[in-house]
Structures are given as structure tokens and as C-alpha cells.
Write an enzyme that holds these catalytic residues in place. Structure first.
Site, PDB file in Angstrom:
ATOM      1  N   SER B  47      41.141  33.633  39.298  1.00 44.02           N
ATOM      2  CA  SER B  47      42.003  33.905  40.453  1.00 44.02           C
ATOM      3  C   SER B  47      42.914  35.104  40.227  1.00 44.02           C
ATOM      4  O   SER B  47      43.368  35.729  41.181  1.00 44.02           O
ATOM      5  CB  SER B  47      42.850  32.681  40.805  1.00 44.02           C
ATOM      6  OG  SER B  47      43.680  32.336  39.712  1.00 44.02           O
ATOM      7  N   GLY B  74      39.790  29.571  39.607  1.00 43.68           N
ATOM      8  CA  GLY B  74      39.383  28.391  38.863  1.00 43.68           C
ATOM      9  C   GLY B  74      38.331  28.646  37.803  1.00 43.68           C
ATOM     10  O   GLY B  74      38.074  27.778  36.950  1.00 43.68           O
ATOM     11  N   ASN B 104      41.945  29.300  32.602  1.00 40.11           N
ATOM     12  CA  ASN B 104      41.494  28.015  33.151  1.00 40.11           C
ATOM     13  C   ASN B 104      40.654  27.205  32.165  1.00 40.11           C
ATOM     14  O   ASN B 104      40.135  26.145  32.515  1.00 40.11           O
ATOM     15  CB  ASN B 104      40.662  28.233  34.423  1.00 40.11           C
ATOM     16  CG  ASN B 104      41.484  28.835  35.545  1.00 40.11           C
ATOM     17  OD1 ASN B 104      42.625  28.453  35.776  1.00 40.11           O
ATOM     18  ND2 ASN B 104      40.892  29.796  36.241  1.00 40.11           N
ATOM     19  N   ASP B 192      53.966  30.395  41.878  1.00 42.30           N
ATOM     20  CA  ASP B 192      53.757  29.003  41.473  1.00 42.30           C
ATOM     21  C   ASP B 192      53.751  28.902  39.955  1.00 42.30           C
ATOM     22  O   ASP B 192      53.188  27.969  39.392  1.00 42.30           O
ATOM     23  CB  ASP B 192      52.439  28.456  42.058  1.00 42.30           C
ATOM     24  CG  ASP B 192      51.236  29.249  41.563  1.00 42.30           C
ATOM     25  OD1 ASP B 192      51.437  30.270  40.870  1.00 42.30           O
ATOM     26  OD2 ASP B 192      50.106  28.871  41.860  1.00 42.30           O
ATOM     27  N   HIS B 195      50.320  32.194  39.416  1.00 47.45           N
ATOM     28  CA  HIS B 195      49.751  33.318  40.156  1.00 47.45           C
ATOM     29  C   HIS B 195      50.812  34.351  40.510  1.00 47.45           C
ATOM     30  O   HIS B 195      51.950  34.009  40.822  1.00 47.45           O
ATOM     31  CB  HIS B 195      49.078  32.816  41.429  1.00 47.45           C
ATOM     32  CG  HIS B 195      47.925  31.913  41.147  1.00 47.45           C
ATOM     33  ND1 HIS B 195      48.008  30.547  41.237  1.00 47.45           N
ATOM     34  CD2 HIS B 195      46.659  32.189  40.735  1.00 47.45           C
ATOM     35  CE1 HIS B 195      46.840  30.015  40.906  1.00 47.45           C
ATOM     36  NE2 HIS B 195      46.003  30.987  40.600  1.00 47.45           N
TER      37      HIS B 195
END
Lengths: 200, 228
Positions: B47, B74, B104, B192, B195
Site C-alpha cells: 500500500s 496488504g 505486511n 493511521d 500510511h
């Protein structure tokens, strides 16, 4: 970050499986944010809400309305329910709450998802008796027709019917026609998980 | 660590658990883009890569370099490996490949993650022998110090040591400015705590863009003869 094994209408925090505590960090930040602000509009939901804040459209259309954004990517109804019960509505009195959640409720039936959304609407009404709740319809997803599109459409129909009799709730379908005549959605309109384009 | 021993170097597609087949749709779209486009720069990863294309900075800074974006949110090293082995390097000859993946890989140790990233770099070099590679370091994550920050930093240290041995591969760590003196990351940089915001992407893009220009200038432009 979402879990399917809990009921859609049972408040459930997100477990920190990955190890960096981000979900709780976000929740705590929303609670502390709400102590200093007096929003007229509160947006709450999943990544579709969260991402809205990161694009120019937020600054142009929603900031001027004194809006707060409590979106968390991956949240299902039970997570949003938990957040709203545990502080995110305690210090503010918005006139409108925009609720957009349900697409991450994997493993739940449309009826269960609708139940989760209604549970959230009830909590909002209890905590903010003077607020109007605007529920946004779940968008279609996936490049081609698939079971999740059917599920989301069913959720929308159920929610729309349930809120019809409630004067403090409205339902809005914000799909401008993402599905083309051949059943496909263009990647220019929707990317994948986190980065859906907001064609507001 | 050989590929047989390292699970992070095992190519694997994402299984469609949710039911709308989005991962495969994206992969197929990327394979098709390889047939239509002639990128000079290929971005591939998770991402961190994918989201970049949603912000203005992509259009302003990277599109002009004729860049393609093959990021999928992801994705682990296993997923990126599978995609690159199954069509996403076909028919194109980018002069630089920018690789950003690893954050990830929750099931894997730092050693394994670094090994997975190395395996991807090796694959790219074997398929595109005249290309150069930029590997971006894993960013810190989480609002406060936590085990994933340590793990990502460990991956970066391993990459810093081992990547140069592969040849035309440069490692850059753009995460330096995000952790403040109190150990916290601001939501103004990571909305968040994972990101990047538009402004944070602008910050890292300056360094990346400069390095890309430098690399592209060093390499003679290939004549656009028919690709074998």
C-alpha cells in the site's frame, strides 16, 4: 484489522494482532480530539470515511462544515459500535452524524449487518438525542459481479426500509453509477482496499 | 538463506477470502498494462506504493518519468514475488524498478523479510539485467515505540548490508523524519500511524525523485526496438 467472529451488533474493540497498537491509538486520538472541538458534523465509519480526510475534497467540502472524521480502515459495525460507546461521542454535540460502515463485515449476513448498523444508529440517538444521522449506502465492490455486491445491495435495501420510519435518520445512496452496463467497475473509480477514489 | 528455507521468499498469490476477487483483478490489470505501456520506471510493492498514486504528488513528480504503479495494499514479499513471476515483468523494460514491500510480513522474522526482499531484487535483476533497483526501507509504524518498529528497523539494517552486494541496487531509508524526539509519530505524517498523508509523501518524494533522476541520467536511453 477486522474480525468476523463477533456478532455485528455486539460492541467489540479491534484486537492488536499486528503489534503496534494502531487501532487503539486512533480511538484514543479521536476521543481526545473530540474534547477540544465543536464539530457540527461527525463522519464515522471505515476506510471509506478515513480516506476522505486525506484528499482535497475534505478541505473543500467538509472542513467548512466544521466536520470531524472518525474513520478507521478495516472497521466493521461491531468496531464502530464499540468506539462510539467508549468515548467518541461523549464530548461533542454534532448536528449531523454521517455513518458509513458495513462493507468489512465479512462472514455476516445482510440481516446481521443491517442489525449492526441499526445498533449504531440507536447508540448515536441515545448519546446525541438532537442529532440527525445520515447513513450512506454501501458501495458495490469488485471488478465484476460477485457475492459481495449482492450482499451490500441487500444491506442497503434492509437499512433503507428500517430507517424509513425514523425521523432522526436518513439513508443516502452515494453510488453515482460506478457499475457499467457490462457489470464492471473501472479501476479509475475504485482502487483496492485502502485507496478507493472518492468521486464525490 | 535459500528460497527453500525462507517462507518470505516463497511466491504466493493472495487467496480470495472476501469473495470479490479484487487482488487477482488488480494483478490481471497490471499484466495488461505491461502489454500496453513502456514505462521507464516501475514501482512495485504494497500500500505504500499503491497509495502514492492516489495523491497529487504522483501526477506531478512520477508520471512525468513514465512510471507505472504496481502496488497492492496488504501485499507481502511472497505476493509481490508471485506477481512478478506471473506476468508483471513481461513485455516491459523499465530502466529503474522501485521496490517497497515488507511491512505486511507479519508471519516472518526480520531475517526472513530481508531475505524475501533480496529474493525479489534478485528476480528483477535476472529478468531485467540492464535495470537498476531502488529499495525503500520499511517505515516506522505505530503511534509509540513498539515491536514492529524494531522489526522494521532490523530489516532495514540487514538490507543496508546485503543489497549492495547484488550490484545495481540502492537502498534508501526515507523514514528518518517521522519519529519525533518523544518517540511518537504524528497523524499529520501517518494518518493511521502506518500510511502516509499527502504531505508526508511530498517529503519522501523529493529524495526519491532526486535519486531516480540521477539513475536515469546515468543510464543511456535504450532504443525502442522491438522487445524480444
Amino acid at each position: 484489522m477486522s474480525e468476523d467472529s463477533h456478532p455485528a451488533d455486539s460492541p467489540t474493540p479491534c484486537q492488536d494482532i499486528q503489534g503496534d497498537g494502531r487501532w487503539m491509538s486512533l480511538h484514543n486520538r479521536f476521543v481526545s480530539d473530540s474534547k477540544g472541538k465543536e464539530p457540527d458534523v461527525l463522519f464515522v465509519g471505515d476506510s471509506l470515511v478515513q480516506l476522505l480526510h486525506e484528499f482535497e475534497v475534505w478541505r473543500k467540502l467538509f472542513s467548512p462544515l466544521h466536520a470531524l472524521n472518525f474513520g478507521v480502515s478495516g472497521d466493521a459495525t461491531q468496531h464502530v459500535l464499540w468506539r462510539l460507546i467508549n468515548g467518541e461521542l461523549d464530548y461533542i454535540s454534532p448536528k449531523v452524524v454521517v455513518l458509513w460502515v458495513g462493507t468489512n463485515n465479512h462472514g455476516h449476513t445482510p440481516e446481521q449487518i443491517c442489525g449492526g448498523i441499526m445498533a449504531i444508529i440507536n447508540v448515536i440517538h441515545q448519546k446525541l438525542p438532537h442529532a440527525h444521522t445520515l447513513v450512506l449506502g454501501l458501495l458495490p465492490r469488485g471488478k465484476n459481479p460477485n457475492p459481495l455486491r449482492e450482499r451490500n445491495a441487500s444491506v442497503n435495501a434492509l437499512v433503507q426500509a428500517e430507517v424509513a420510519s425514523l425521523s432522526h435518520v436518513s439513508f443516502l445512496d452515494v453510488d453515482p453509477g460506478f457499475i457499467h452496463s457490462d457489470g464492471s467497475i473501472l479501476h479509475q473509480d475504485m482502487k483496492q482496499p485502502l485507496s478507493r477514489k472518492h468521486a464525490v | 538463506m535459500s528460497a527453500e528455507e525462507n517462507p518470505a521468499a516463497e511466491p504466493a498469490p493472495v487467496i480470495d477470502v472476501q469473495g470479490d476477487g479484487r487482488w487477482m483483478s488488480q494483478h490481471n490489470r497490471f499484466v495488461q498494462e505491461c502489454k500496453d505501456a513502456e514505462p521507464d520506471v516501475l514501482f512495485v510493492g504494497d500500500s505504500m506504493v499503491q497509495l502514492m498514486q492516489q495523491y497529487e504528488v504522483w501526477r506531478e513528480v512520477f508520471s512525468p518519468l513514465h512510471a507505472l504503479n504496481f502496488g497492492i495494499g496488504g501485499d507481502t514479499t511472497c505476493n509481490v514475488l508471485w506477481r512478478l513471476q506471473n506476468g508483471e515483468l513481461e513485455n516491459i523494460r523499465p530502466r529503474v524498478v522501485v521496490l517497497w514491500v515488507g511491512t505486511n510480513n507479519h508471519e516472518h522474522t526480520a531475517d526472513q523479510v530481508a531475505g524475501g526482499i533480496l529474493a525479489i531484487a534478485q528476480l528483477v535483476l535476472s529478468r531485467l539485467p540492464r535495470s537498476k533497483i531502488i529499495v525503500l526501507g520499511l517505515l516506522p509504524r505505530g503511534e509509540f515505540p513498539n515491536p514492529l518498529r524494531e522489526k522494521n528497523a532490523a530489516v532495514n539494517n540487514l538490507l543496508r548490508a546485503s543489497l549492495p552486494q547484488l550490484g545495481p541496487v540502492q537502498f534508501i531509508d526515507v523514514g528518518g523524519s517521522f519519529v519525533h524526539s518523544d518517540g511518537a509519530i504524528s497523524s499529520r505524517d501517518m494518518f493511521d500511524f502506518l500510511h502516509l498523508t499527502a504531505s508526508a509523501y511530498r517529503t519522501i518524494s523529493t529524495t526519491l525523485h532526486e535519486l531516480l533522476l540521477q539513475m536515469l541520467e546515468e543510464m543511456p536511453q535504450e532504443r525502442r526496438a522491438s522487445l524480444v
